[in-house]
Design an enzyme around this catalytic site. Structure first.
Site, PDB file in Angstrom:
ATOM      1  N   ASP B 152      -1.284  -4.564   7.366  1.00  0.00           N
ATOM      2  CA  ASP B 152      -0.692  -3.579   6.462  1.00  0.00           C
ATOM      3  C   ASP B 152      -0.679  -4.196   5.065  1.00  0.00           C
ATOM      4  O   ASP B 152       0.095  -5.119   4.799  1.00  0.00           O
ATOM      5  CB  ASP B 152       0.746  -3.235   6.891  1.00  0.00           C
ATOM      6  CG  ASP B 152       0.778  -2.449   8.210  1.00  0.00           C
ATOM      7  OD1 ASP B 152      -0.144  -2.611   9.031  1.00  0.00           O
ATOM      8  OD2 ASP B 152       1.734  -1.673   8.404  1.00  0.00           O
ATOM      9  N   LYS B 216      -0.738   4.605   4.339  1.00  0.00           N
ATOM     10  CA  LYS B 216       0.666   4.451   4.696  1.00  0.00           C
ATOM     11  C   LYS B 216       1.531   4.695   3.466  1.00  0.00           C
ATOM     12  O   LYS B 216       1.184   4.250   2.366  1.00  0.00           O
ATOM     13  CB  LYS B 216       0.858   3.030   5.247  1.00  0.00           C
ATOM     14  CG  LYS B 216       2.273   2.645   5.618  1.00  0.00           C
ATOM     15  CD  LYS B 216       2.288   1.247   6.276  1.00  0.00           C
ATOM     16  CE  LYS B 216       3.709   0.714   6.375  1.00  0.00           C
ATOM     17  NZ  LYS B 216       3.746  -0.663   6.927  1.00  0.00           N
ATOM     18  N   LYS B 252       0.366   6.801   8.241  1.00  0.00           N
ATOM     19  CA  LYS B 252       1.598   6.165   8.703  1.00  0.00           C
ATOM     20  C   LYS B 252       2.710   6.356   7.679  1.00  0.00           C
ATOM     21  O   LYS B 252       2.727   5.689   6.644  1.00  0.00           O
ATOM     22  CB  LYS B 252       1.355   4.665   8.941  1.00  0.00           C
ATOM     23  CG  LYS B 252       2.616   3.916   9.392  1.00  0.00           C
ATOM     24  CD  LYS B 252       2.328   2.448   9.684  1.00  0.00           C
ATOM     25  CE  LYS B 252       3.635   1.672   9.936  1.00  0.00           C
ATOM     26  NZ  LYS B 252       3.401   0.242  10.133  1.00  0.00           N
TER      27      LYS B 252
END
Lengths: 477, 316
Positions: B152, B216, B252
């Protein structure tokens, strides 16, 4: 496994529908003089909901007399006193909102999502708004001491039964008039429940009278010599008839009639939100909205992309049981309306417009029509000119802003229009050239009691809502 | 979309082509976007649909601990919970992943060994991203070498807000390369700092063009994290990106999603915006730490008819 939403029906048990209802005259429910009754059915199931007294000419006369008698005292009350009653009615509507929402959905066929989240909040808001005006009429810009007109005869349609009642009754009472109101024959129930709310609020007898019935009831009401003001919302054809009846009398008249609203999407529009706005513009209340954005005018350069997005979006609309909280598209209000929609759509196909309908299963009983698009439509097609009053969108294209304006204005109607662009100056420039009573920018079908509503040309005259809405019920000579 | 599939490859040819492309994306009307997100939030999800949604949501959770005070013991506990979220009910699905800082990857890896649970690591100088690119890349390589299945990364919001899109693009490309073939890359925009919806749409496309496997919303470390509106916007972006390129990218939302009710609203957004193809933990995740327990309690309630309470689920 797919993510299938389980049925989530709103409970019917909150509303207690009596097997029969009378006319509401002078504060009492009474039978029709000639004993006539008619049935009201649920459009989604064809189940008979109740039997309702049908008012004739004699009943109209009784109701007008009751309203005339009540007018003396009601109009003499200080505005602040009338406001108290209106505030009380508004609060009772809020308290009974869920019950009224379910009732309206049963009688009209529109989804509970709309009656619960749009209709009822607006109904209460209209009463609150005009309650606020009742003691401030001398500041409304209509002279130092504007006078009420007297008895108002009001005829309302079936698409927003309770909301149209609120639009008519709230300003009439706030300005000191008394009313005789005829709800539509397919949706009389919420008006009769409203009669009960008037009693609950302790409203003086005769101030509000409700006369369910068909067109002939409305005609007697409009023609009654002791009616001072006629307010009508409905079809243009009936509106013209009413105008002819009233012509030459001293009656004041306002008409809210049909529409064929243009929803103009420019190539720099926020596409995803425009798609939502198009859906809301024409598929809200199954398209049975006089100000529906039933003509989509899309700039040629983004036409394919927009139509693709629109079809994808329409494929996600959920059609079915209107009491299910997840239903987006409910039933068409009546068999007559369904056949009118069907025949206009057949005509569109016969004239060569390209039809596309959302792939959804229609329930086996009740009156249903799948969300439908007509592509490659030109100004010459019937589906671009006639009001269909159903979930049918005609798509036309344009290349320049001038062409968009020319096409948008090229209609006998003029009730609403929408403009979608990220460019503020274009919104103002185009809005100035559109001949329509309401013009939304980057949104559609947004209503508010503070905002006047009404049309040009065959969409009628007069304004409802806002400060302007008071004028129709005041002597402003 | 302003361009067609075959020209998309040239979009990042220069700073100016990239800027022209991103600024040519359709605008976002904030009022309309939020209204749509709110209206989807009123969908009533009950009984069978609710049971399905809860299990789906559990399987999509990236069970996360990102504290300075994290210890191998805490990560081990988290891993055990990810593998078997409800010790009293073995039918509860495992979560998608555990998400930890790079130095905790070995502990996390050991804790979830033999299960389907992936290990995600927030590399690239999380959460501020304010470090030289060599440091960020080293951070990523360490995490991947230690066995992280997913990285991430945070973007350089300063560069993005300054309009230096090429710098952001190049960094994502470099990080993607550092991920190698084994690790999927989630690109975090920190939407709360991008401040406009137009920026969020541009960042989404920028991330996807540069090769993100997931986009995300946020780190969970700022005031505004995942919201229905910004997630809806990103779902529209991945939907449009796939329509144009054939490449599917995951989404996400992270931070602030605490209740089952909220999680289900996000699933409705996925279902009705991007569609069924994204209703799978390969394509949609929840970045959350406290959400899982509420999902488990709601799951127990559906199974038993009673609401159990926080002592009937594990704290870590």
């Amino acid at each position: 496994m797919a993510f299938e939403y389980a049925p989530a029906p709103e409970s019917r048990s909150i509303v207690d529908i009596a097997p029969s209802y009378g006319l509401f005259i002078d504060g009492e429910f009474v039978e029709a003089a000639d004993g006539k009754v008619f049935k009201t059915v649920s459009p989604s199931t064809e189940e008979v909901l109740s039997e309702v007294a049908q008012a004739g000419a004699e009943d109209v006369d009784r109701a007008v007399k009751a309203a005339r008698k009540a007018f003396e005292k009601w109009s003499a009350l200080p505005g602040s006193e009338r406001a108290k009653y209106l505030f009380r009615i508004a609060r009772i509507i809020q308290e009974r909102a869920r019950e009224l929402a379910v009732l309206e959905t049963l009688d009209n066929g529109k989804p509970i999502k709309e009656t619960r989240d749009a209709d009822l909040p607006l109904v209460a808001a209209h009463f609150f708004y005009y309650a606020g005006w009742a003691d401030k009429l001398e500041h409304a810009g209509f002279g130092a001491a504007p006078r009420p007109l007297g008895v108002a005869g009001q005829v309302i349609p079936w698409n927003f039964p309770l909301l149209m009642l609120a639009w008519k009754i709230a300003p009439a009472l706030a300005t000191g008039n008394t009313v005789v109101l005829k709800p539509a024959e397919t949706t009389p129930l919420s008006a009769l429940f409203f009669a009960d709310i008037c009693r609950q609020a302790g409203l003086p007898k005769g101030v509000v009278n409700i006369l369910p019935g068909y067109g002939d009831t409305g005609a007697s009401l409009v023609a009654h010599p002791d009616v001072n003001k006629v307010a009508f919302t409905g079809s243009t054809a009936v509106g013209k008839e009413i105008a002819r009846t009233v012509a030459g009398s001293k009656k004041k008249l306002t008409l809210e009639l049909g529409g064929k609203g243009a929803n103009i999407v420019f190539d720099d529009a926020p596409i995803d939100q425009a798609v939502e706005g198009i859906v809301n513009g024409i598929f809200f209340n199954q398209g049975q909205v006089c100000c529906a954005g039933s003509r989509l005018l899309v700039q040629e350069s983004i036409q394919d992309e927009l139509l693709e997005s629109l079809k994808r979006r329409l494929s996600t609309l959920r059609l079915g049981d209107p009491l299910d909280k997840n239903t987006d598209i409910g039933a068409i209000n009546s068999a007559e309306q369904l056949s009118r929609i069907t025949s206009l759509v057949e005509q569109g196909e016969a004239e060569g417009a390209e039809r596309w309908s959302a792939p959804c299963e229609l329930p086996s009983s009740g009156y249903w029509f799948a969300p439908t698009l007509f592509m490659n439509v030109t100004q010459a097609h019937t589906v671009a000119r006639d009001e269909i009053f159903g979930p049918v969108l005609s798509v036309l294209s344009f290349r320049t802003p001038d062409e968009a304006v020319a096409k948008a204005n090229n209609t006998p109607y003029g009730l609403s229009a929408g403009i979608w662009t990220e460019k503020g100056s274009r919104i103002l420039a185009v809005a100035n050239k559109l001949r329509a009573g309401v013009i939304w920018s980057n949104t559609f079908n947004k209503f508010d009691p503070t905002s006047p509503f009404g049309g040009y040309k065959e969409s009628g005259f007069g304004r409802e809502g806002g400060r302007h809405g008071l004028e129709a019920y005041l002597d402003v000579r | 979309m302003p361009t067609t599939a075959h020209t998309l490859t040239d979009v990042a040819a220069s700073e100016s082509t990239l800027r022209r492309f991103l600024h040519g994306l359709p605008g976002v009307d904030a009022v309309g976007l939020e209204a749509r997100a709110a209206s989807l939030g009123t969908r009533s999800i009950k009984t069978t649909a609710k049971a399905y949604a809860i299990d789906l949501a559990i399987s999509m959770v990236d069970l996360t601990t990102l504290e300075g005070a994290d210890t191998p013991g805490k990560v081990r506990a988290l891993g055990a919970k990810a593998v078997r979220p409800d010790p009293t009910d073995r039918t509860a699905p495992a979560t998608a992943a555990v998400c930890v800082y790079p130095d905790m990857v070995p502990a996390a890896k050991a804790a979830v060994a033999g299960s389907t649970v992936k290990v995600a690591s927030v590399a690239t100088a999380f959460p501020a991203g304010r470090a030289p690119i060599v440091v960020k890349l080293a951070d990523v390589r360490e995490a991947v070498a230690a066995g992280a299945d997913e990285i991430d990364m945070v973007i350089d919001r300063g560069a993005f807000l300054a309009g230096n899109y090429m710098k952001v693009y190049d960094e994502i490309v470099a990080v993607k390369e550092a991920c190698g073939a084994s690790a999927r890359l989630k690109v975090i925009f920190e939407t709360g700092e991008l401040s406009t919806y137009d920026n969020i749409r541009r960042a989404s496309w920028l991330g996807m063009l540069a090769g993100a496997d997931f986009i995300k919303t946020s780190t969970g470390k700022v005031a505004v994290n995942a919201t229905p509106a910004n997630t809806l916007l990103m779902l529209e972006a991945v939907r449009d990106f796939r329509a144009q390129t054939g490449v599917q990218v995951g989404v996400k939302p992270a931070g602030g999603i605490r209740t089952s009710k909220d999680a289900i609203k996000f699933l409705v957004l996925v279902n009705e915006t991007a569609g069924e193809d994204w209703l799978d933990n390969h394509w949609f995740r929840f970045g959350a730490s406290s959400l899982l327990n509420d999902l488990l309690m709601q799951r127990q309630k559906l199974a038993t008819g009673r609401y159990s309470g926080p002592d009937y689920v594990t704290v870590d």
